[in-house]
Design a protein around this motif. Structure first.
Motif, PDB file in Angstrom:
ATOM      1  N   LEU A  41       0.817  -1.212   0.000  1.00 54.48           N
ATOM      2  CA  LEU A  41       0.000   0.000   0.000  1.00 54.48           C
ATOM      3  C   LEU A  41       0.853   1.265   0.000  1.00 54.48           C
ATOM      4  N   GLY A  42       0.402   2.239  -0.779  1.00 52.29           N
ATOM      5  CA  GLY A  42       1.023   3.555  -0.767  1.00 52.29           C
ATOM      6  C   GLY A  42       0.109   4.605  -0.169  1.00 52.29           C
ATOM      7  N   GLN A  43      -1.214   4.333  -0.207  1.00 52.35           N
ATOM      8  CA  GLN A  43      -2.189   5.279   0.322  1.00 52.35           C
ATOM      9  C   GLN A  43      -3.381   4.536   0.912  1.00 52.35           C
ATOM     10  N   ILE A  44      -4.021   5.181   1.882  1.00 53.79           N
ATOM     11  CA  ILE A  44      -5.322   4.749   2.387  1.00 53.79           C
ATOM     12  C   ILE A  44      -6.245   5.957   2.286  1.00 53.79           C
ATOM     13  N   VAL A  45      -7.359   5.795   1.603  1.00 54.68           N
ATOM     14  CA  VAL A  45      -8.315   6.888   1.435  1.00 54.68           C
ATOM     15  C   VAL A  45      -9.650   6.441   2.013  1.00 54.68           C
ATOM     16  N   CYS A  46     -10.114   7.176   3.016  1.00 52.55           N
ATOM     17  CA  CYS A  46     -11.341   6.808   3.728  1.00 52.55           C
ATOM     18  C   CYS A  46     -12.445   7.821   3.427  1.00 52.55           C
ATOM     19  N   PHE A  47     -13.619   7.312   3.123  1.00 49.71           N
ATOM     20  CA  PHE A  47     -14.770   8.160   2.840  1.00 49.71           C
ATOM     21  C   PHE A  47     -15.767   8.092   3.992  1.00 49.71           C
ATOM     22  N   ARG A  48     -16.436   9.218   4.220  1.00 44.09           N
ATOM     23  CA  ARG A  48     -17.550   9.300   5.163  1.00 44.09           C
ATOM     24  C   ARG A  48     -17.115   8.933   6.582  1.00 44.09           C
ATOM     25  N   GLN A  49     -17.989   8.273   7.333  1.00 41.04           N
ATOM     26  CA  GLN A  49     -17.735   7.987   8.746  1.00 41.04           C
ATOM     27  C   GLN A  49     -16.893   6.715   8.879  1.00 41.04           C
ATOM     28  N   THR A  50     -15.589   6.895   8.831  1.00 39.38           N
ATOM     29  CA  THR A  50     -14.656   5.779   8.928  1.00 39.38           C
ATOM     30  C   THR A  50     -13.711   6.033  10.090  1.00 39.38           C
ATOM     31  N   ALA A  51     -13.432   5.001  10.871  1.00 37.71           N
ATOM     32  CA  ALA A  51     -12.541   5.134  12.025  1.00 37.71           C
ATOM     33  C   ALA A  51     -11.264   4.337  11.788  1.00 37.71           C
ATOM     34  N   MET A  52     -10.191   4.765  12.458  1.00 35.54           N
ATOM     35  CA  MET A  52      -8.902   4.102  12.307  1.00 35.54           C
ATOM     36  C   MET A  52      -8.206   4.072  13.660  1.00 35.54           C
ATOM     37  N   SER A  53      -7.573   2.964  13.972  1.00 40.18           N
ATOM     38  CA  SER A  53      -6.910   2.839  15.263  1.00 40.18           C
ATOM     39  C   SER A  53      -5.670   3.735  15.311  1.00 40.18           C
ATOM     40  N   PRO A  54      -5.351   4.288  16.484  1.00 35.60           N
ATOM     41  CA  PRO A  54      -4.126   5.089  16.620  1.00 35.60           C
ATOM     42  C   PRO A  54      -2.876   4.301  16.229  1.00 35.60           C
ATOM     43  N   ILE A  65       2.948   5.527   4.370  1.00 30.99           N
ATOM     44  CA  ILE A  65       1.632   5.323   3.753  1.00 30.99           C
ATOM     45  C   ILE A  65       0.776   6.542   4.082  1.00 30.99           C
ATOM     46  N   SER A  66       0.400   7.308   3.077  1.00 36.34           N
ATOM     47  CA  SER A  66      -0.402   8.499   3.344  1.00 36.34           C
ATOM     48  C   SER A  66      -1.849   8.098   3.608  1.00 36.34           C
ATOM     49  N   VAL A  67      -2.474   8.806   4.536  1.00 35.37           N
ATOM     50  CA  VAL A  67      -3.857   8.531   4.923  1.00 35.37           C
ATOM     51  C   VAL A  67      -4.672   9.797   4.732  1.00 35.37           C
ATOM     52  N   VAL A  80      -3.334  12.304   7.536  1.00 35.90           N
ATOM     53  CA  VAL A  80      -2.420  11.855   8.588  1.00 35.90           C
ATOM     54  C   VAL A  80      -1.051  11.713   7.946  1.00 35.90           C
ATOM     55  N   GLU A  81      -0.084  12.445   8.468  1.00 36.35           N
ATOM     56  CA  GLU A  81       1.251  12.448   7.884  1.00 36.35           C
ATOM     57  C   GLU A  81       2.298  12.219   8.961  1.00 36.35           C
ATOM     58  N   GLY A  82       3.393  11.613   8.568  1.00 35.33           N
ATOM     59  CA  GLY A  82       4.521  11.445   9.466  1.00 35.33           C
ATOM     60  C   GLY A  82       5.414  12.668   9.430  1.00 35.33           C
ATOM     61  N   PRO A  83       6.592  12.588  10.039  1.00 32.00           N
ATOM     62  CA  PRO A  83       7.537  13.714  10.023  1.00 32.00           C
ATOM     63  C   PRO A  83       7.927  14.087   8.600  1.00 32.00           C
ATOM     64  N   GLN A  84       8.176  15.374   8.384  1.00 33.86           N
ATOM     65  CA  GLN A  84       8.604  15.841   7.074  1.00 33.86           C
ATOM     66  C   GLN A  84       9.932  15.195   6.698  1.00 33.86           C
ATOM     67  N   THR A  85      10.030  14.770   5.450  1.00 38.04           N
ATOM     68  CA  THR A  85      11.275  14.187   4.963  1.00 38.04           C
ATOM     69  C   THR A  85      11.791  15.021   3.798  1.00 38.04           C
ATOM     70  N   GLY A  86      12.989  14.723   3.366  1.00 31.34           N
ATOM     71  CA  GLY A  86      13.534  15.427   2.210  1.00 31.34           C
ATOM     72  C   GLY A  86      14.672  16.349   2.598  1.00 31.34           C
ATOM     73  N   ASN A  87      15.443  16.707   1.619  1.00 33.99           N
ATOM     74  CA  ASN A  87      16.613  17.547   1.796  1.00 33.99           C
ATOM     75  C   ASN A  87      16.185  19.007   1.859  1.00 33.99           C
ATOM     76  N   VAL A  88      16.570  19.701   2.916  1.00 36.16           N
ATOM     77  CA  VAL A  88      16.187  21.106   3.047  1.00 36.16           C
ATOM     78  C   VAL A  88      16.779  21.934   1.912  1.00 36.16           C
ATOM     79  N   LEU A  89      17.920  21.511   1.376  1.00 32.37           N
ATOM     80  CA  LEU A  89      18.523  22.241   0.262  1.00 32.37           C
ATOM     81  C   LEU A  89      17.639  22.159  -0.984  1.00 32.37           C
ATOM     82  N   LEU A  90      16.964  21.009  -1.160  1.00 32.08           N
ATOM     83  CA  LEU A  90      16.047  20.874  -2.289  1.00 32.08           C
ATOM     84  C   LEU A  90      14.881  21.845  -2.138  1.00 32.08           C
ATOM     85  N   ARG A  91      14.347  21.945  -0.936  1.00 32.29           N
ATOM     86  CA  ARG A  91      13.214  22.855  -0.729  1.00 32.29           C
ATOM     87  C   ARG A  91      13.635  24.311  -0.884  1.00 32.29           C
TER      88      ARG A  91
END
Length: 342
Positions: A41-54, A65-67, A80-91
């Motif tokens: 999985l690369g993504q989870i996309v939830c519609f309407r009233q959907t719950a997810m465990s912490p 995995i983006s949510v 729901v996202e994790g810590p920012q990644t990537g090279n600050v020089l690129l940004r």
């Protein structure tokens, strides 16, 4: 080449997602109804009233995995996202490159590719339905798009370029109805409208654009780019400008193509839409599921990437184009090679 990962779409009201070993389980009414291997999985996309465990949220963040949680109409409610990644020089390089004057070369390439790919869709229609009603109008439109794409490449500034884009869009949507080969009154198309969509065709288009924007935003983040700092779209609080930029060259070959295929093959029916008192038209549960399946199928189809010269899945294009843009910003390649639908 990066592997095309799947997207888990959860559309059932009241579904509960949790991690179970190496899989993600979907429970409905207390019973597990589906499982998906987490590593695919690369993504989870939830519609309407959907719950997810912490615990699953934490795992998805760590695993990249983006949510996303979407409302009934497809509007993004939360991510729901994790810590920012990537090279600050690129940004930093990206932020410098998106200044008005510096942004023009990349923006030109994106707009020209968007128009060229819209033209390719019209040319495919002429090839598949020669001599049909409206063919002359479609032919005139594709010739006009060719002219506009060439002039987009030499636009002297961003305002002129945006004007060329608007001119192309006006001509494209003016004849889009001729591409619909379904005579049901449900699918009469008289022009693009949104927020909210006010007819069935626009409801499908808007929903597909939401799905595509999720893919392009995820691609930006995967390759360390700032999804809010774009080249073509103006800065606006909360707007994912770069994700929208990357969408442009993919709208016609992915989203518009799926929309037309579903309607012309009569896979969507009048009962697949809901008509609100406000005038908004939305996909029903069944209609949304039909569109999701077609979108996933389209993403799995393969073609030869015009710049890489390799066979790739269409669903990988957001990732590939984000990676190529990052390489350009780092100075690895001289110019951003926008994707042209051959």
């Amino acid at each position: 080449m990066k592997k095309l990962l799947n997207t888990l779409y959860v559309t059932s009201e009241g579904a509960y997602l949790h991690k179970d070993g190496e899989t993600i389980a979907v429970d409905i009414d207390g019973a597990t109804r589906a499982r998906a291997p987490a590593h695919l999985l690369g993504q989870i996309v939830c519609f309407r009233q959907t719950a997810m465990s912490p615990a699953l949220m934490a795992f998805a963040s760590e695993a990249g995995i983006s949510v996303a949680f979407l409302g009934y109409s497809g509007k993004l409610l939360a991510r729901v996202e994790g810590p920012q990644t990537g090279n600050v020089l690129l940004r930093r390089a990206q932020h410098r490159a998106t200044d008005a004057d510096a942004a023009l070369p990349v923006a030109r390439a994106m707009v020209a590719a968007k128009i060229a790919n819209a033209r390719a869709l019209l040319r495919r229609h002429l090839r598949d339905y020669p001599g049909t009603e409206g063919a002359d109008a479609v032919d005139r439109a594709q010739r006009a798009l060719d002219f506009t794409a060439r002039h987009a490449l030499i636009a002297p500034d961003l305002d002129t370029l945006r004007g060329r884009e608007g001119e192309a869009g006006h001509g494209y949507w003016q004849i889009f109805g001729h591409l619909i080969r379904n005579d049901e009154s449900t699918f009469v198309f008289s022009g693009r409208n949104r927020r909210p969509p006010r007819d069935a065709v626009n409801a499908v288009l808007s929903f597909l654009y939401v799905l595509l924007s999720l893919d392009t935003r995820a691609a930006c983040e995967t390759h360390g780019l700032d999804p809010q700092m774009g080249f073509l779209h103006r800065d606006r609080p909360g707007r994912m400008s770069l994700a929208l930029d990357l969408m442009e060259e993919l709208r016609a070959p992915i989203a518009d193509r799926v929309c037309l295929s579903l309607i012309n093959r009569r896979q969507l029916k009048a009962q697949d839409f809901r008509y609100e008192e406000t005038g908004a038209v939305l996909l029903s549960d069944n209609g949304r599921d039909t569109v999701l399946r077609a979108y996933q199928e389209r993403k799995r189809s393969e073609l030869t990437h015009t710049w890489l010269g390799e066979r790739v899945a269409l669903g990988l294009l957001p990732q590939i184009q984000a990676q190529l843009l990052a390489r350009h910003l780092r100075g690895d390649i001289d110019a951003y090679p926008a994707w042209i639908w051959g």
